[in-house]
Write a protein that holds these residues in place. Structure first.
Motif, short mmCIF file in Angstrom:
data_model
loop_
_atom_site.label_atom_id
_atom_site.label_comp_id
_atom_site.label_asym_id
_atom_site.label_seq_id
_atom_site.Cartn_x
_atom_site.Cartn_y
_atom_site.Cartn_z
N VAL A 148 -23.74 13.76 124.95
CA VAL A 148 -23.66 12.32 124.68
C VAL A 148 -24.77 11.85 123.73
CG1 VAL A 148 -23.92 10.06 125.80
CG2 VAL A 148 -22.37 11.76 126.76
N GLN A 149 -25.97 12.41 123.91
CA GLN A 149 -27.09 11.97 123.07
C GLN A 149 -27.25 12.83 121.81
OE1 GLN A 149 -29.86 9.75 123.77
NE2 GLN A 149 -29.72 9.35 125.95
N ASP A 166 -23.51 18.15 128.37
CA ASP A 166 -23.52 16.72 128.08
C ASP A 166 -24.14 16.53 126.70
OD1 ASP A 166 -24.05 14.01 127.85
OD2 ASP A 166 -24.56 13.74 129.97
N LYS A 188 -22.02 8.33 122.94
CA LYS A 188 -22.76 7.40 122.06
C LYS A 188 -22.42 7.41 120.56
CE LYS A 188 -26.79 7.31 125.10
NZ LYS A 188 -26.80 5.95 125.67
N TYR A 216 -30.04 12.32 133.53
CA TYR A 216 -29.21 11.13 133.66
C TYR A 216 -27.87 11.43 132.99
CZ TYR A 216 -27.24 6.50 132.92
OH TYR A 216 -26.39 5.42 132.92
N HIS A 217 -26.78 11.13 133.72
CA HIS A 217 -25.46 11.42 133.15
C HIS A 217 -24.52 10.22 133.17
CE1 HIS A 217 -26.37 15.62 132.53
NE2 HIS A 217 -26.84 15.69 133.77
N ASN A 255 -18.22 11.75 131.43
CA ASN A 255 -18.84 12.66 132.41
C ASN A 255 -18.07 12.67 133.72
OD1 ASN A 255 -20.97 14.16 131.35
ND2 ASN A 255 -22.34 12.40 131.35
N SER A 263 -16.62 5.50 127.30
CA SER A 263 -18.08 5.55 127.45
C SER A 263 -18.47 6.94 127.90
CB SER A 263 -18.56 4.53 128.48
OG SER A 263 -18.14 4.93 129.77
N GLY A 264 -19.74 7.25 127.69
CA GLY A 264 -20.27 8.54 128.10
C GLY A 264 -20.10 8.73 129.61
N SER A 265 -20.26 7.65 130.35
CA SER A 265 -20.13 7.74 131.81
C SER A 265 -18.70 8.14 132.19
CB SER A 265 -20.46 6.40 132.46
OG SER A 265 -21.77 6.05 132.16
N GLU A 301 -27.78 18.41 129.67
CA GLU A 301 -27.80 18.07 128.24
C GLU A 301 -28.28 19.29 127.47
OE1 GLU A 301 -29.09 13.94 127.00
OE2 GLU A 301 -30.15 14.18 128.88
C1 LIG Z 1 -27.05 12.13 128.49
C2 LIG Z 1 -26.21 10.95 128.81
N1 LIG Z 1 -25.04 11.11 129.38
C3 LIG Z 1 -24.24 10.06 129.67
C4 LIG Z 1 -24.63 8.78 129.40
C5 LIG Z 1 -23.75 7.63 129.78
O1 LIG Z 1 -23.17 7.06 128.65
P1 LIG Z 1 -22.66 5.55 128.66
O2 LIG Z 1 -23.85 4.67 128.76
O3 LIG Z 1 -21.91 5.45 127.37
O4 LIG Z 1 -21.76 5.38 129.82
C6 LIG Z 1 -25.85 8.58 128.80
C7 LIG Z 1 -26.31 7.20 128.49
O5 LIG Z 1 -27.44 6.93 128.18
C8 LIG Z 1 -26.67 9.68 128.50
O6 LIG Z 1 -27.86 9.53 127.93
#
Ligand SMILES: Cc1ncc(COP(=O)(O)O)c(C=O)c1O
Length: 1011
Positions: free
Chosen positions: A822-823, A820, A850, A717-718, A694, A689-691, A787
């Protein structure tokens, strides 16, 4: 019959009268009125209505209105009505003299603050139901009201509608004239005699949209009160509803549906009986006839008055519409709205079919009661309605159904009754609804799959009612309808997809005995293009149809159609055990989710979506309704992409294990990802996952720098792990948050729209401010994370030169730079594959999430070998699922599709087109403060005031919800919750972009989106 002797006072005269008799001084405005004269008075002590009545016409008429208002106030309800204002001498009305000596009654009322319903747009079902409830309660209170004039001879008394027949000659058009004549005749003979039998009481009798006062906006609009009691009358109580229904139905694509909302609300407050519902349609039509006849008469008197012609247009259109619909259907829909069995004949038929269950002959052989046929899932989430990920193609799909039947060795395959399906894509399956063009999806028959040429037998003795043959794709092909009798009533069985020969051989009225072989199944060429099967349906009411009938109903009328067409299995007798357990209905999922899932797991939209299928840029709900997905960036290459799915399933069939064994996919994928990044970014870690990614990025930074302090942007948000909530101001400064930990330093969002610096040098100025943050951090910094285009921060594009400058400052302070992505990564921004490339900057650590697995939980971190070496400090790094062969194969398939379908370029082209369309809208709507973003990552910031930039958060929420109602999904974001977020799958095309912009255009014109 119609009198036009309104008093004629000027505004100045009215004001003088108000001052003299009521002591009211201020500003007067004339209000539109028919017989009386009304003025609005704005005074220091509030607003009032000054009313001048023509006493000569009906002398007790003002008393009547005053008495009814007093009655309503005395019988105190929560509803609001104007109050009578006493004159200076204490009386409720005074007699004044007009210019020519005529005498008028002068009186005054308090002003009901609010808007008239006519000014509300759109009028939601909830408001109509509220109106129904209001009128129901009103009628309950009016029941006890008595006055001699409530029995007066009144021109608009519907019971006297026949009198208007004398105006028939003024309708110039022959067809229209005859239509009105026949409606009036049928009203006189069929409806009028029944009216006296119905509950009688005093009613307001004119709940038109200029008399209904509402308050609130958007979804929260509610009825406040009602004005103008001049039409009050004692009559059949249901006439109240008929008059109100006539107005709410006007101009609606599905008037019967709107009236159903009104009736539902009314019934809850004042329960209607079956007879009242049964006369409603006739009453509405009679009321419309009265109004077009009066217009015709007035048109004759004033041939140059265009207003008359324009105002009668709506009434004619509605009349025409109502006459084209079977009145029984309206009655069924309205009964359904009242919680009654929609079609009483259907209920009786079900009882009869159950009682005679053992009497019926099999429709196909072998008898379905004696074998276990295979029941196919042809519903919205079926696996066999098309090759995975492809738009359902009925022919190919139904071939797959047949293959399945053969594979299972079943004698007959079954397609279910009451099954929502998305295979009906031909134009004739579209029906207008009030909000959107609905597609019929609910299957009303049972499909019996057998080869062409299979004989069809009559289960019950009957006669041929009607026959037809159609070559239209997705139609019935050969169709026969048989008529049967229960002894007390008639019902029908329908056989679709017969051979052409079968229907040519049969004759109307021909008797068919139970067990007779009367038809054969058709080939695809003669059955609408489907694989051979019989569509077998039971019908309690043919609704006037002949040789045609709906085999598939709109989901919005599901209950009604299921009542008219009961389950054919009552005849076929397929054992219950053959049918799968039904899935949870939407309402129950919602209710149960509240108990078994944490409450802060939010659900999008005020009317939650129950999504059961995704295809490219579309999502389908459980009823088969398609939504254009403008917001999900996880299904990056399109929902359920076949290439990704095949990659996943193929690998899943062979091996899925962890990274402690050698596997080519891990290495190949890492190398391919590395190749998309600039040097020296070439070492990968995979997680889920993105979390997680990070969190891992932070660990890399800590290990490399030996520091703990992190610089983040405000509103960022990370991720949801503890370590990431701690660096996410979006969370720690939001509801339930506990603020920034001491090692986290927040920097200004480099927002050139509402931020501190807006000029061309904004990038470097924001970077300077950030540098100060870094230098003031007492313990040095481990990392700066941001981001590459801010998502939760409000879809904010970084100003030119920002990242380059910031990265330089961070590195100078010994920190590392984390991007980041992720998006925004993987080509979403169109111009570049990675977001940081749009800033000509290279980070030290890149975080991916994502879109990486197109929905498969796959995330990763890419960094330099130097940082990777620092992290490799003896402690093992292991993620059970991260980097498994299935994930890596999926990740590679996603890269393949981006490349082979040219999706980055599509994101650029479609994104540019969409952005330009949104910028065009900005010119017409001051609420659009800013349109920004890049590629298919766009934001529309809504503000109440372009000067102060007051955020239009409620309006943004309204807009996203309304767009959802209209079938387009976007969401809101940003720290002020006022930014519409647009980030669709990259297969989004220009037509989709046009639809999104058009829908936004529609919604921005609505009350709820106006500040
Ligand atoms: C910029 C950003 N980083 C990290 C995440 C976390 O990703 P995840 O929900 O897959 O853990 C998100 C989730 O919305 C995000 O928007």
């Amino acid at each position: 019959m119609i009198e036009h002797t309104a008093p004629r006072f000027s505004v100045t005269e009215a004001l003088l009268l108000a001052k003299e008799h009521f002591g009211l001084d201020g500003h007067a405005t004339a209000l539109p009125s028919h017989l009386d004269q009304n003025f609005r008075l704005n005074t220091a002590s509030g607003r009032f209505v000054l009313k001048l009545a023509n006493t000569a016409a009906e002398s007790g008429y003002v008393d009547l209105q005053q008495d009814v208002l007093a009655h309503l106030h005395q019988n105190g309800t929560v509803q609001h009505f104007p109050e009578v204002v006493r004159a200076r001498n204490g009386v409720q009305k005074v007699i004044v003299e007009g210019r020519n000596g005529e005498r008028h009654q002068l009186w005054a009322l308090t002003w009901l603050e609010g808007r008239v319903l006519a000014d509300v747009s759109p009028v939601f079902g909830s408001l109509i139901r509220d109106l129904g409830g209001f009128l129901g309660r009103l009628d309950q209170v009016l029941r006890g009201f008595e006055h001699e004039l409530i029995h007066r001879d009144y021109v608009w008394d519907l019971r006297k509608a026949g009198r208007f027949a004398e105006y028939l000659e003024y309708i110039p058009d022959f067809e229209r004239r005859e239509l009105v004549r026949s409606i009036l005749e049928s009203f006189q003979s069929k409806i009028l005699p029944r009216l006296d039998e119905l509950p009688q009481s005093v009613i307001h009798h004119d709940a038109n949209d200029h008399n209904i006062i509402v308050q609130g906006t958007g979804y929260d609009t509610k009825v406040l009160g009602l004005i103008d009691f001049g039409d009050i009358l004692h009559t059949a109580t249901v006439v109240e509803l008929a008059v109100a229904a006539t107005y709410v139905m006007m101009g609606k694509p599905d008037p019967v549906g709107v009236a159903a909302e009104l009736i539902q609300g009314y019934h809850a407050a004042r329960p209607l009986n079956e007879s009242e519902i049964s006369v409603l349609y006739g009453l509405v039509k009679a009321r419309l006839c009265s109004s077009v006849l009066v217009s015709a008469y007035r048109g004759m008197l004033e041939p140059d008055n265009d207003y008359i012609r324009i105002s009668e247009k709506g009434a004619w259109a509605l009349l025409k519409h109502l006459c084209s619909e079977p009145s029984a259907m309206a009655e069924y829909r309205w009964r359904s709205a009242c919680g009654m069995e929609p079609c009483p004949k259907g209920r009786h038929l079900v009882t009869w079919l159950k009682q005679n269950a053992h009497e019926f002959a099999p429709v196909l052989r072998p008898d379905l009661r004696k074998i276990d046929p295979i029941v196919l899932d042809l519903g919205v989430s079926s696996l066999i309605i098309g090759p995975p990920g492809r738009q359902p193609d009925p022919r190919r799909a139904s071939e797959a159904w047949f293959r399945r039947i053969r594979r299972e060795g079943a004698a007959i395959g079954i397609g279910r009754y009451n099954e929502p399906r998305i295979v009906y894509t031909a134009e004739h399956y579209r029906v207008p609804s009030n909000e959107f063009d609905e597609t019929r999806t609910i299957h009303l028959g049972i499909d019996l799959f057998k080869p062409a040429g299979t004989p069809v037998y009559a289960p019950i003795t009957g006669r041929v009612h009607s026959l037809s043959f159609s070559r239209d794709p997705m139609d019935f092909g050969g169709l026969a309808i048989l008529e049967h009798s229960t002894g007390t009533s008639t019902f029908y069985t329908l056989y679709g997809h017969l051979s052409e020969h079968s229907v040519r051989e049969l004759r109307p009225k021909q008797q068919i005995l139970k067990g007779d072989r009367f038809a054969y199944l058709g080939e695809p060429e003669e059955n609408g293009g489907w694989v051979p099967h019989l569509h077998f349906q039971v019908i309690a009411d043919l609704l006037g149809n002949f040789g045609q009938y709906w085999g598939v109903a709109p989901a919005s009328q599901r209950e009604v159609w299921l009542s008219i067409c009961p389950d054919p299995n009552l005849i076929l007798g397929i054992p219950d055990r053959c049918f799968p357990v039904p899935v949870l209905p939407t309402k129950s999922i919602y209710a149960r989710r509240k108990h078994c899932i944490g409450g802060n797991l939010s659900i999008s939209y005020r009317t939650p979506l129950h999504i059961v299928r995704g295809y490219r840029q579309y999502l389908y709900d459980d009823t088969g309704r398609a939504f254009l997905d403008g917001v999900n960036n996880v299904p990056h290459v399109g929902h359920s992409h076949p290439r990704v799915n095949v990659a996943a399933t193929r690998q899943m069939h062979v091996l899925n294990t962890n990274t402690r064994y050698l596997h080519h996919a891990l290495v190949e994928y890492a190398e391919r990802l590395g190749a998309t990044m600039p040097d020296p970014l070439n070492v990968c870690y995979f997680v889920n996952s993105g979390s997680e990614a990070n969190d891992l990025a932070l660990r890399l930074a800590f290990a490399h720098t030996g520091c703990r302090d992190i610089v983040v942007l405000e509103g960022a948000y990370h991720g949801h792990l503890s370590s990431l909530i701690a660096i996410s101001p979006y969370k720690f400064d939001g509801p339930g948050g506990t603020g920034a930990p001491p090692y986290v330093h927040q920097a200004l969002v480099p927002d050139v729209y509402r931020g501190r610096f807006r000029g061309s040098d904004a990038g470097s100025r924001y970077a300077e401010v950030l540098q100060k943050k870094i230098t003031s951090a007492p313990n040095g910094i481990a990392a700066f994370i941001c981001e590459s285009l801010l998502g939760c921060g409000g879809q904010i594009e970084l100003p030119e030169g920002y990242l380059q400058a910031v990265y330089a400052h961070v590195r100078a302070a010994g920190g590392v730079c984390i991007a980041d992505e992720v998006q925004v990564g993987f080509g979403r921004l169109g111009s570049d594959f990675w977001g940081f490339e749009t800033q000509q900057a290279t980070p030290d650590i890149v975080v991916l999430g994502k879109p990486m697995g197109n929905g498969h939980p796959l995330a990763g971190v890419v960094t330099t070998s130097e940082i990777a070496a620092s992290f490799d400090n003896g402690m093992e790094f292991f993620s059970t699922f991260g980097g498994n062969p299935v994930s890596c194969m999926v990740g590679m398939a996603v890269l393949d599709v981006i490349e082979s379908e040219n999706l980055q370029e599509n994101a650029r082209k479609t994104g540019d087109f969409l952005k330009t369309s949104l910028q065009e809208l900005k010119k017409s709507y001051p609420i659009i403060g800013d349109v920004r973003g890049r590629g298919l990552f766009l934001g529309v910031e809504l503000v109440r005031d372009p000067e102060t930039l007051e955020p239009a958060d409620k309006e943004a929420a309204y807009t996203a919800n309304r767009m959802r109602d209209l079938g387009v999904l976007v969401s809101t974001d940003g720290p002020l919750h006022n930014v519409l977020k647009i980030k669709p799958p990259l297969v989004f095309n220009e037509a989709n972009a046009e639809r999104l912009a058009d829908t936004l255009n529609t919604v921005l014109q609505e009350d709820g989106a106006r500040c």
